[in-house]
Design a protein around this motif. Structure first.
Motif, short mmCIF file in Angstrom:
data_model
loop_
_atom_site.label_atom_id
_atom_site.label_comp_id
_atom_site.label_asym_id
_atom_site.label_seq_id
_atom_site.Cartn_x
_atom_site.Cartn_y
_atom_site.Cartn_z
N TRP A 450 0.84 -1.20 0.00
CA TRP A 450 0.00 0.00 0.00
C TRP A 450 0.88 1.26 0.00
N TYR A 451 1.97 1.24 0.76
CA TYR A 451 2.89 2.39 0.80
C TYR A 451 3.43 2.69 -0.60
N LEU A 452 3.66 1.65 -1.39
CA LEU A 452 4.13 1.85 -2.76
C LEU A 452 3.11 2.63 -3.59
N TRP A 453 1.85 2.53 -3.23
CA TRP A 453 0.79 3.24 -3.93
C TRP A 453 0.82 4.73 -3.62
N CYS A 454 1.13 5.11 -2.39
CA CYS A 454 0.95 6.51 -2.01
C CYS A 454 1.97 7.06 -1.02
N GLY A 455 3.02 6.32 -0.69
CA GLY A 455 4.01 6.79 0.28
C GLY A 455 5.05 7.71 -0.34
N GLU A 456 5.55 8.64 0.45
CA GLU A 456 6.51 9.63 -0.06
C GLU A 456 7.77 8.99 -0.61
N GLY A 457 8.22 7.90 -0.01
CA GLY A 457 9.45 7.25 -0.46
C GLY A 457 9.24 6.17 -1.49
N SER A 458 8.03 6.09 -2.05
CA SER A 458 7.72 5.07 -3.03
C SER A 458 8.30 5.40 -4.40
N SER A 459 8.86 4.39 -5.05
CA SER A 459 9.38 4.58 -6.41
C SER A 459 8.26 4.60 -7.44
N LEU A 460 7.06 4.18 -7.05
CA LEU A 460 5.93 4.16 -7.98
C LEU A 460 5.07 5.42 -7.88
N PHE A 461 4.96 5.96 -6.67
CA PHE A 461 4.12 7.15 -6.47
C PHE A 461 4.88 8.41 -6.87
N GLY A 462 6.03 8.64 -6.25
CA GLY A 462 6.89 9.75 -6.66
C GLY A 462 6.38 11.13 -6.29
N LYS A 463 5.60 11.22 -5.21
CA LYS A 463 5.10 12.52 -4.77
C LYS A 463 5.17 12.60 -3.25
N LYS A 464 4.96 13.82 -2.74
CA LYS A 464 5.01 14.05 -1.30
C LYS A 464 3.82 13.41 -0.60
N ALA A 465 2.63 13.58 -1.15
CA ALA A 465 1.42 13.04 -0.55
C ALA A 465 0.34 12.91 -1.60
N MET A 466 -0.54 11.90 -1.42
CA MET A 466 -1.67 11.72 -2.33
C MET A 466 -2.86 12.47 -1.76
N LYS A 467 -3.43 13.38 -2.54
CA LYS A 467 -4.45 14.28 -2.04
C LYS A 467 -5.87 13.86 -2.45
N THR A 468 -6.16 12.58 -2.34
CA THR A 468 -7.50 12.10 -2.69
C THR A 468 -8.57 12.77 -1.85
N PHE A 469 -8.36 12.87 -0.54
CA PHE A 469 -9.34 13.49 0.36
C PHE A 469 -9.58 14.94 -0.05
N GLU A 470 -8.50 15.68 -0.26
CA GLU A 470 -8.64 17.10 -0.59
C GLU A 470 -9.38 17.30 -1.91
#
Length: 632
Positions: A450-470
């Motif tokens: 799951w961290y790979l989907w949305c974690g800051e250190g993920s090589s797949l996500f590549g962003k600071k945070a996922m803003k789905t809620f916002e």
């Protein structure tokens, strides 16, 4: 048992001969996002490679219309022959001319393969006859009547349709030696299942996981948070039928739960499905399920964040910051919009209702027991990894996390720190172990997926945070922005790319990084070729939902023995119309790297293995020869 000397010699000669053949053609695709028809067409035409071969052989004798017709026959032999049959064009002269053209083309395409490899690609039925036609040898003049009689008899016996189809599919097989899929097969488009089925039957392939693939794998391994994301995205894009029809997941209990707790909410209306119009009931169910999945997702993700403080994601704990119609973020109050928080107990915001627990236990069990999904996820695991170093190129879907100054970002899990290649290797091990132990549902491992989907250190996500809620619940668009990892700016610099290539044991002077994940905005002047050719980004918009941003229908890459060619494709319209009108979708091909000397098999990743094997056999032969002399 000692291998006979004559067998050793034969194998050494064979390996040395193979090493001196031209390198096979590699085909790179990325971010397919369920767009089966467009992908299938690209696969059939080899990103324009078949048209290029046809034009080079027949360009002086065939008109453009005839070239189009021959190409589409090769791409879609069954469908094209069906159309010609309706038009009553399947005459003796058509079959005779077409078989001759296809044999000429197959001979041309097969010249850089061993005869053994071509033989294995032949259909079992009439393989001997096809081999005779493909390999006429030097005595062709003396055997011309022999070959002509074979072709005439094939037509007389009404077997021409089979032979033409076989030669067409053989051309497709020979034109591409190996396929690389650089992530994101799933989500948005309607038929990732058909893409996987096609890939399972493909002759040679590897896959680099994308962020959208990883949530499907995570859900299959037992992560309810990943499952919530899969359900939410499927509902958002009007693709719940993928779960129900393609994978046999019964959503009735989830629909009933969603109808009980949620109501009409325009912000959760599914995106327009470009392939079919949803019924009113389907639209409403998608709207309600998307709300339910979004809230359950926030609860489940909150549970992970609370039990995994090393993820450093406490800033994503938002449900407990809600008070009435507002939420407090960083000591500032914001008004909530599109609110649907009726299942949240503000005394314990991340606790699932018993009904939510029951529904998700059932859905997770179904997900893991779906036979077709198991076959697809097993194939992804068999062929997939987070990255691949191949023929001096580094293939990766997302990024290698970096700091602002270009150092490798350090990520710590359970007191151990990882960065660069070691970080991706750690993630890969977690995925493999979670999949192998999915019946046990090891929470620590599925949390990493799951961290790979949305974690800051993920090589797949590549962003600071996922803003789905916002994006769902706050009007302030500044809060919607997802800050990208510095990698995405630094990859424009040649020095950074050389550093990354070196980290993954590829030659920075010979290779490049091939990326997907971030659509290239051609309409805004962005180019897929970066860092003086050391970075190639081939996400150009296969997904129809991206094409208004990218302005094209996708990028693909061809790497043959002469170098690299980048292909930009116009959007694919409709398969039947494309076949009827011979409407190919390739727009332009751009040479990236033209080699002075053709690349040989010995220069490739496979070539290194074959060279090592040949050296080992050589040493074995020398040892045998010495022993025989000593015995004398």
């Amino acid at each position: 048992m000692q291998q006979p000397k004559n067998e050793l010699i034969a194998e050494i000669v064979n390996l040395e001969a193979i090493l001196n053949l031209p390198k096979g053609t590699e085909h790179f695709v990325s971010d397919l996002h369920g767009e089966f028809d467009a992908f299938d067409h690209i696969l059939r035409n080899g990103s324009g490679s078949i048209r290029e071969k046809v034009r080079s052989i027949f360009g002086k004798v065939l008109s453009e219309e005839d070239i189009d017709s021959l190409c589409f026959l090769i791409y879609y032999p069954t469908e094209k022959i069906g159309l010609l049959k309706q038009e009553q064009q399947l005459t003796f002269s058509f079959w005779y001319r077409t078989i001759h053209q296809l044999i000429t083309l197959v001979r041309f395409c097969s010249c850089k393969y061993t005869r053994s490899k071509v033989r294995k690609a032949l259909p079992e039925k009439y393989a001997y006859i096809l081999e005779e036609l493909i390999y006429p040898y030097d005595e062709e003049a003396d055997k011309q009547d022999y070959y002509e009689r074979i072709i005439e008899k094939i037509i007389d016996l009404e077997e021409a349709e089979f032979f033409v189809s076989a030669l067409c599919f053989l051309t497709q097989r020979l034109i591409i030696d190996h396929l690389h899929v650089i992530g994101d097969i799933y989500d948005r488009g309607p038929h990732p299942d058909k893409i996987i089925d096609k890939l399972i039957d493909y002759h040679s392939i590897d896959i680099q996981f994308g962020n959208h693939d990883i949530i499907w794998l995570g859900a299959f391994c037992g992560s309810k948070a990943c499952l919530a994301n899969v359900l939410r995205i499927s509902a958002r894009y009007g693709n719940l039928d993928l779960l129900e029809t393609a994978y046999g997941i019964n959503l009735d209990s989830f629909k009933q739960f969603s109808r009980k707790y949620y109501t009409y909410n325009l912000a959760f209306q599914p995106k327009k499905n470009p392939y079919r119009t949803l019924t009113k009931e389907e639209t409403m169910d998608s709207m309600l399920i998307q709300q339910a999945a979004a809230v359950i997702q926030q609860k489940l993700e909150g549970q992970i964040i609370l039990r995994r403080p090393d993820f450093n994601m406490t800033d994503r704990l938002l449900l407990d910051k809600i008070s009435g119609k507002a939420i407090t973020i960083n000591q500032k109050d914001y008004r909530l919009v599109n609110a649907c928080f009726q299942t949240i107990d503000h005394r314990d915001a991340y606790l699932l209702l018993q009904e939510e627990e029951d529904v998700f236990n059932d859905l997770l069990q179904q997900f893991q027991q779906s036979k077709r999904l198991k076959r697809h996820m097993s194939f992804l695991m068999e062929k997939g990894s987070l990255y691949l170093s191949y023929n001096q190129n580094l293939l990766i879907h997302g990024c290698i996390p970096l700091t602002e100054n270009g150092d490798f970002q350090v990520v710590t899990f359970r007191g151990k720190s990882y960065s660069g290649k070691k970080l991706l290797d750690y993630f890969d091990r977690c995925i493999q172990t979670a999949f192998a132990n999915r019946s046990s549902n090891i929470e620590e491992l599925t949390d990493i997926i799951w961290y790979l989907w949305c974690g800051e250190g993920s090589s797949l996500f590549g962003k600071k945070a996922m803003k789905t809620f916002e994006r769902y619940f706050l009007e302030d668009t500044e809060l919607h922005v997802e800050k990208k990892n510095p990698y995405y700016q630094l990859r424009e610099q040649e020095a950074t790319c050389q550093k990354l290539l070196h980290e993954f044991s590829t030659d920075p002077d010979k290779g490049c990084i091939i990326n997907g994940h971030t659509p290239i905005k051609v309409t805004k002047g962005e180019t897929p070729i970066k860092a003086n050719g050391k970075m190639l980004v081939i996400d150009g918009g296969f997904s129809k939902s991206y094409q208004r941003i990218t302005g094209i229908g996708g990028y693909t890459l061809i790497y043959n023995s002469y170098g690299m060619h980048l292909a930009a494709h116009k959007p694919f319209t409709h398969k039947a119309a494309a076949i009827k009108n011979s409407d190919d979708i390739i727009s332009t091909r751009q040479i990236i790297d033209r080699k002075v000397d053709r690349i040989k098999v010995r220069d490739t990743t496979i070539g290194k293995r074959l060279s090592h094997e040949a050296d080992s056999l050589q040493h074995l032969l020398i040892g045998q020869t010495k022993n025989q002399k000593n015995e004398k």
